[in-house]
Design a protein around this motif. Structure first.
Motif, PDB file in Angstrom:
ATOM      1  N   ALA A 270      -3.048  79.675  22.194  1.00 23.98           N
ATOM      2  CA  ALA A 270      -3.459  81.074  22.044  1.00 23.98           C
ATOM      3  C   ALA A 270      -4.968  81.169  21.890  1.00 23.98           C
ATOM      4  CB  ALA A 270      -2.752  81.684  20.841  1.00 23.98           C
ATOM      5  N   ALA A 271      -5.542  80.221  21.143  1.00 25.76           N
ATOM      6  CA  ALA A 271      -6.987  80.255  20.940  1.00 25.76           C
ATOM      7  C   ALA A 271      -7.736  79.977  22.236  1.00 25.76           C
ATOM      8  CB  ALA A 271      -7.385  79.237  19.874  1.00 25.76           C
ATOM      9  N   SER A 272      -7.119  79.215  23.141  1.00 29.75           N
ATOM     10  CA  SER A 272      -7.754  78.956  24.432  1.00 29.75           C
ATOM     11  C   SER A 272      -7.596  80.124  25.389  1.00 29.75           C
ATOM     12  CB  SER A 272      -7.149  77.727  25.094  1.00 29.75           C
ATOM     13  OG  SER A 272      -7.103  76.677  24.208  1.00 29.75           O
ATOM     14  N   GLY A 273      -6.865  81.134  24.981  1.00 30.85           N
ATOM     15  CA  GLY A 273      -6.661  82.285  25.849  1.00 30.85           C
ATOM     16  C   GLY A 273      -5.613  82.060  26.911  1.00 30.85           C
ATOM     17  N   MET A 274      -4.883  80.981  26.812  1.00 29.17           N
ATOM     18  CA  MET A 274      -3.877  80.693  27.825  1.00 29.17           C
ATOM     19  C   MET A 274      -2.535  81.328  27.479  1.00 29.17           C
ATOM     20  SD  MET A 274      -5.065  79.003  30.336  1.00 29.17           S
ATOM     21  CE  MET A 274      -6.539  79.990  30.217  1.00 29.17           C
TER      22      MET A 274
END
Lengths: 344, 514
Positions: B476-480
């Protein structure tokens, strides 16, 4: 001469053979008399024991001590023993020294000195007692926070409470995917192989996600309200939707045979619904993708080409745009052929 | 009376028509356009145009099947074809970064001091850049893994990784009895080490490493587990930890490439029974070793042994030069490898990590044939024999180290002996009394059975929910992953992934497998 009396004699005898199997004797399935047998689980008062069948009072066995005491108390109007529970021996023998002396040693020890509520003394470091439900919160068998289903719900008839409205769009199993993704997956499918179509769809979205940020051609504007292009790769489903919706034609041309006269078809523009528009656009894109060169080898080739085509659409480089413009141009040219409903 | 000129010209015609083009064009017998004894002109001539319309029309009443579609619009693709190997390169390309992905703010790298710490469990750790280069050099990354989705390579330190780290610590010689407990069983070699070295915490371990060195161990393990449970990733993590700790890493990236007869092979002279070297492959492996262990080879240590390579070595040859000789002369790559190994096992050298992926490929006959057309057993290939000797415990690593082999569940030929050995090892480690017995009606590969007699396994299972949560939060933090990461979400994905199978978890969350 006939040996039997025959009042109703027919010229031809009617054969009448009563079938044995159809004979039915009215017998009760169950006997009306009550069973003498009593299951262990049945309450004792419903099926009286053998001695109690007699109506004479003297034949009846004497009551249990506490039952007798209860009856006496009932007559005298005093508080008797509680018949719901069994009477403890200590209470029975209370004040009767002779009975106390004849008690077993364990009970005598128990009566002497030790109060019945004190914890058992011994080397055992743990308790074998069960904990009461209201009792100590320290004793936990992993059921903390476990609400038993027997609790009465606040709203009658709803065991687990009402769901919060509105229901999530993907709450239903059959509508768990995005609408566009669902539609494109089905259009990607060949020979009913949906799993392969799903894999291709997944690869397409993955390619979109790892692709460069697209540069928008101002001559080919996307749908109004589109997010900035830098947002697109992080949201591949939006990217896909945007590409499809941007090139989706508003109309199609219906060729009405012979309506123009002289065997010429009359071209009538027909408006399309949103699903139909998307379907047309996806078919164009897939057609264009299948004409592209396959760069690599292996399973993911088609997905790569479709993804490239989608990127080309968003960047305004795809030939699909010309196709859409041609349809729109033709539709504008033939707009006179639209038959509007007659006004009254 | 006929003219003699005409006859002469005909004789010329037959011999050399090119000199008399004007005559040749009028000549009647034009069929062979070359001298009678030469075929080259005809061979190199342009092909005659195909005649069309010569096919007889179908008979009346006979239906001819014509399934050609769109004959009008067929366009012949005249574009340049990709060069040889280009398509495969594209397919096998390894992408380790995605510029679209967001930078994860809390991501920290693996460090030499804290890499083996138990506290890393359940955290996603970034791989340092030089380690990534090294891992790429040894081909530890696989194209099916999801590295291409994130900004830079990072990996979840899971329970099994911590186990592996503890084993690395044992191999290095600092035995920590607490970590022995983590391992959950007595390691025959490790226990006597544990008696000697006092109990140290993970942080103190480094200080101890400087101060005193315990006995170095050779740890041998086979990584087993379900499909997509992260066996190759665990192997990669093992290699990464070894790189971080400054070990020398030698990795055979895919066992299949060694045995599938795609590289040249030659019998090793004076070997009984005959062994076979693979010169090109070995030279390539040497270059991989050189590239991956730059730090070790850069300090120019002159070699101390005198290897017999058949080529004169200059005085004060460094290890790097030695390896380069092997890379440049593939014929002597195997002797160079042997010489390099002799150097690496000298006292005072760093520990060695030997890795292989796809173990079952080398547990059977290879695709090679011997001179009398008999299949060559994979263990008769010198490289594999070298690895197997260390895996079976026949030879040990004097400076400590680890032999790590990962099996594959998706690309593995059946090897009954390997399967049996793994099940026995699992039963042994579970301390269950009844070990499985060999089915007498199946063929046994005795060499494999002997090699895997006392092997130990690391079983890669599912992630715990906490680990799954850490991973999903990283996604989630990687935006994936665009979702609210909360307990129900994690539990749902964890369950969908078959109770935390990490590959399935990735598929369910970031692969958009819809």
């Amino acid at each position: 001469m006939s040996p039997r009396l025959s009042l109703f004699s027919f010229a031809r005898s009617i054969p009448y053979r009563p079938r044995l199997s159809s004979q039915w004797l009215p017998q009760p399935a169950t006997r009306a008399t009550p069973s003498k047998l009593r299951a262990y689980s049945n309450p004792a008062d419903q099926a009286p024991s053998g001695a109690d069948r007699s109506t004479r009072p003297e034949t009846k066995p004497a009551d249990h001590v506490s039952e007798e005491a209860a009856k006496v108390a009932d007559i005298t109007g005093t508080q008797g023993p509680d018949m719901e529970q069994g009477t403890p021996v200590e209470q029975v023998v209370k004040g009767d020294q002779e009975a106390i002396d004849k008690l077993p040693k364990v009970m005598q020890d128990k009566l002497k000195g030790k109060s019945p509520t004190s914890a058992p003394k011994g080397s055992r470091s743990y308790s074998t007692m069960t904990t009461s439900e209201t009792g100590s919160a320290a004793f936990d068998m992993g059921l903390v926070g476990f609400n038993s289903a027997s609790t009465v719900p606040e709203i009658p008839g709803v065991k687990f409470g009402l769901p919060s409205l509105p229901l999530p769009r993907d709450g239903n199993l059959k509508h768990r995917y995005d609408t566009v993704v669902d539609q494109v997956t089905n259009l990607l499918m060949r020979h009913g192989q949906k799993s392969i179509a799903q894999r291709n769809m997944s690869l397409i979205l993955q390619h979109l996600r790892t692709s460069q940020i697209p540069t928008i051609n101002p001559a080919r504007p996307l749908v109004p309200g589109a997010p900035p292009p830098s947002h697109l790769p992080l949201n591949p489903i939006l990217y896909l939707t945007l590409a499809i919706d941007s090139v989706a034609p508003l109309l199609r041309i219906r060729n009405q045979k012979g309506a123009a006269g002289g065997g010429v078809a009359l071209q009538i523009p027909v408006p399309l619904g949103i699903r139909q528009r998307r379907r047309t656009a996806v078919e164009w894109i897939l057609n264009a993708a299948s004409k592209r060169r396959n760069k690599g080898s292996g399973k993911g080739g088609f997905a790569q080409r479709v993804a490239d085509e989608l990127v080309a659409v968003v960047e305004g480089k795809s030939g699909v745009w010309e196709r859409r413009n041609a349809v729109h141009k033709l539709a504008v040219a033939s707009r006179a052929n639209v038959v509007l409903p007659r006004k009254r | 009376m006929p003219s003699s000129v005409c006859i002469r010209s005909i004789s010329h015609l037959v011999r050399d028509r090119a000199a008399h083009t004007s005559i040749a064009s009028r000549c009647l017998f034009a069929a062979p356009q070359s001298a009678g004894f030469s075929t080259s002109a005809a061979r190199y001539a342009l092909p005659s145009k195909k005649k069309t319309g010569t096919v007889a029309a179908p008979k009346r009443g006979v239906k001819s099947l014509n399934v050609k579609k769109g004959r009008k619009g067929v366009q012949v693709d005249t574009a340049k074809r990709p060069a040889q190997g280009e398509r495969r390169a594209l397919r096998k390309r390894i992408v380790l970064s995605n510029n679209n992905a967001l930078e994860v703010p809390y991501l920290t790298d693996l460090e030499k001091t804290s890499a083996l710490s138990k506290k890393n469990q359940g955290q996603v750790k970034g791989l340092p850049e030089e380690v990534v280069d090294s891992l790429r050099a040894v081909e530890a990354f696989k194209p099916t893994q999801g590295w291409s989705l994130f900004r830079r390579p990072a990996t979840l330190i899971r329970k099994e990784t911590v186990q592996l780290a503890a084993l690395l610590k044992v191999a290095e010689g600092h035995v920590n009895s607490t970590e022995q407990a983590v391992e959950g069983r007595e390691d025959g070699e490790a226990v006597d080490g544990a008696k000697e070295v006092a109990e140290v915490t993970a942080e103190e371990a480094v200080a101890v490493a400087v101060a005193e060195e315990g006995p170095k161990k050779t740890i041998r393990r086979v990584i087993v587990g379900e499909k997509m449970s992260g066996k190759s990733s665990l192997l990669l993590q093992g290699l990464a930890l070894a790189f971080v700790r400054g070990w020398v890493v030698i990795n055979l990236p895919d066992a299949q490439d060694i045995v599938n007869a795609h590289t040249a092979y030659a019998p090793l002279p004076e070997s009984e029974p005959t062994q076979y070297t693979q010169d090109i492959y070995t030279a390539n492996l040497l270059s991989q070793i050189l590239k991956a262990n730059k730090g070790f080879f850069s300090n120019t240590t002159p070699i101390t042994t005198q290897p017999e390579l058949g080529v004169p070595l200059p005085a004060n040859t460094t290890l790097e030069q030695l390896v380069n000789i092997g890379i440049n002369n593939p014929d002597i790559s195997w002797p160079v490898f042997v010489a390099l190994w002799a150097e690496l096992t000298l006292p005072g050298r760093p520990p060695i990590m030997l890795g292989i992926d796809g173990l079952s490929h080398i547990m059977r006959n290879s695709e090679y044939f011997s001179a009398d057309v008999k299949p060559i057993h994979a263990h008769d290939l010198t490289l594999i024999r070298h690895f197997i000797d260390h895996l079976s415990g026949k030879s040990s690593l004097p400076n400590g180290g680890m032999v790590l082999a990962a099996i594959s569940k998706s690309n593995s030929p059946t090897s009954a002996a390997l399967d049996f050995s793994i099940s026995v090892a699992e039963a042994r480690q579970a301390r269950s009394g009844n070990l499985p017995t060999w089915n007498l009606y199946t063929k046994v590969d005795q060499r494999v059975m002997d090699v895997l007699k006392d092997i130990e396994v690391i079983k890669v299972g599912g992630l715990s929910k906490a680990e799954a949560r850490a991973l999903i939060e990283y996604y989630a933090a990687s935006g994936m992953l665009r979702a609210k990461v909360d307990e129900p979400f994690v539990t749902e994905k964890w369950s969908l992934a078959g109770m935390g199978n990490v590959g399935e978890l990735e598929r369910a969350t970031v692969r958009l497998r819809v």
